[in-house]
Design a protein around this motif. Structure first.
Motif, short mmCIF file in Angstrom:
data_model
loop_
_atom_site.label_atom_id
_atom_site.label_comp_id
_atom_site.label_asym_id
_atom_site.label_seq_id
_atom_site.Cartn_x
_atom_site.Cartn_y
_atom_site.Cartn_z
N VAL A 131 67.45 11.77 27.56
CA VAL A 131 66.79 10.51 27.47
C VAL A 131 67.60 9.50 26.71
CG1 VAL A 131 64.66 9.31 26.48
CG2 VAL A 131 64.37 11.62 27.38
N VAL A 132 68.39 9.66 25.44
CA VAL A 132 69.18 8.82 25.06
C VAL A 132 70.37 9.51 24.47
CG1 VAL A 132 69.55 7.23 23.06
CG2 VAL A 132 67.14 7.57 24.14
N TYR A 174 52.22 3.26 29.00
CA TYR A 174 53.43 3.54 28.71
C TYR A 174 53.74 4.53 27.47
CZ TYR A 174 54.66 -1.05 30.84
OH TYR A 174 54.90 -2.16 31.57
N TYR A 191 56.75 5.17 24.66
CA TYR A 191 57.60 4.46 24.00
C TYR A 191 58.32 5.36 23.19
CZ TYR A 191 55.48 -0.01 25.11
OH TYR A 191 54.87 -1.21 25.83
N VAL A 209 66.71 2.26 17.93
CA VAL A 209 66.95 2.28 19.66
C VAL A 209 65.49 2.48 19.92
CG1 VAL A 209 67.93 3.39 21.57
CG2 VAL A 209 69.09 3.19 19.56
N THR A 248 63.29 2.96 23.96
CA THR A 248 63.05 3.02 25.48
C THR A 248 61.83 3.20 25.88
OG1 THR A 248 64.23 3.79 27.29
CG2 THR A 248 63.95 5.49 25.49
N CYS A 249 61.37 3.12 27.04
CA CYS A 249 59.98 3.37 27.51
C CYS A 249 60.13 3.90 28.96
CB CYS A 249 59.17 2.25 27.36
SG CYS A 249 59.35 1.00 28.35
N SER A 250 59.11 4.62 29.14
CA SER A 250 58.63 5.08 30.55
C SER A 250 57.31 4.75 30.97
CB SER A 250 58.81 6.82 30.56
OG SER A 250 58.32 7.30 31.71
N THR A 271 61.43 8.86 34.31
CA THR A 271 62.32 7.93 34.00
C THR A 271 62.23 7.03 32.70
OG1 THR A 271 61.32 6.17 35.44
CG2 THR A 271 62.81 7.69 36.54
N TRP A 272 63.56 6.54 32.18
CA TRP A 272 63.37 5.99 30.94
C TRP A 272 64.05 4.58 31.05
CZ3 TRP A 272 60.36 7.38 26.97
CH2 TRP A 272 59.61 8.54 27.19
#
Length: 125
Positions: A75-76, A95, A97, A114, A116-118, A124-125
């Protein structure tokens, strides 16, 4: 529940040290995505169990209440020999997060947050 009742609890190893080329899995977190998918996040410490090891944030997904899990999903990613720490997922509406912290181990030992979200249950991110 009385003393004659028994709980049948099934256990499943989601992350297992040494599996999939990852030395150690640490700092797990779990949430339920809006569509019902279980999302299990953790730090994937690539080369060592140590806090200073290079690491990535990994995810496994379950569609059957945790009985079976997907392969690791990055993911990251950590940057080179640096690391990403402390996955913290939060579900809000449709969402998911994911908050975490990038930690630069050299020089001033800087930290950056950091996020990110899906919007598709962690595909997917």
């Amino acid at each position: 529940m009385n003393s004659d009742d028994k709980c049948n609890i099934e256990t499943v190893d989601v992350f297992k040290a040494g599996a999939d080329g990852v030395n150690t899995y640490r700092i797990p977190s779990l949430t339920v995505a809006p569509g019902g998918t279980l999302l299990a996040f953790c730090e994937g410490r690539r080369d060592s169990h140590r806090d200073t090891a290079p690491k990535d944030i990994l995810l496994k997904r379950s569609h059957d209440g945790g009985r079976s899990w997907s392969e690791n999903q990055m993911v990251v990613p950590g940057r080179g020999d640096q690391g990403v720490n402390n996955p913290c997922p939060i579900v809000d509406g449709e969402y998911v997060y994911l908050f975490c912290m990038y930690r630069e181990m050299k020089g001033s030992c800087r930290h950056q947050h950091v996020m990110t979200c899906s919007q598709d249950d962690g595909k997917t991110w």
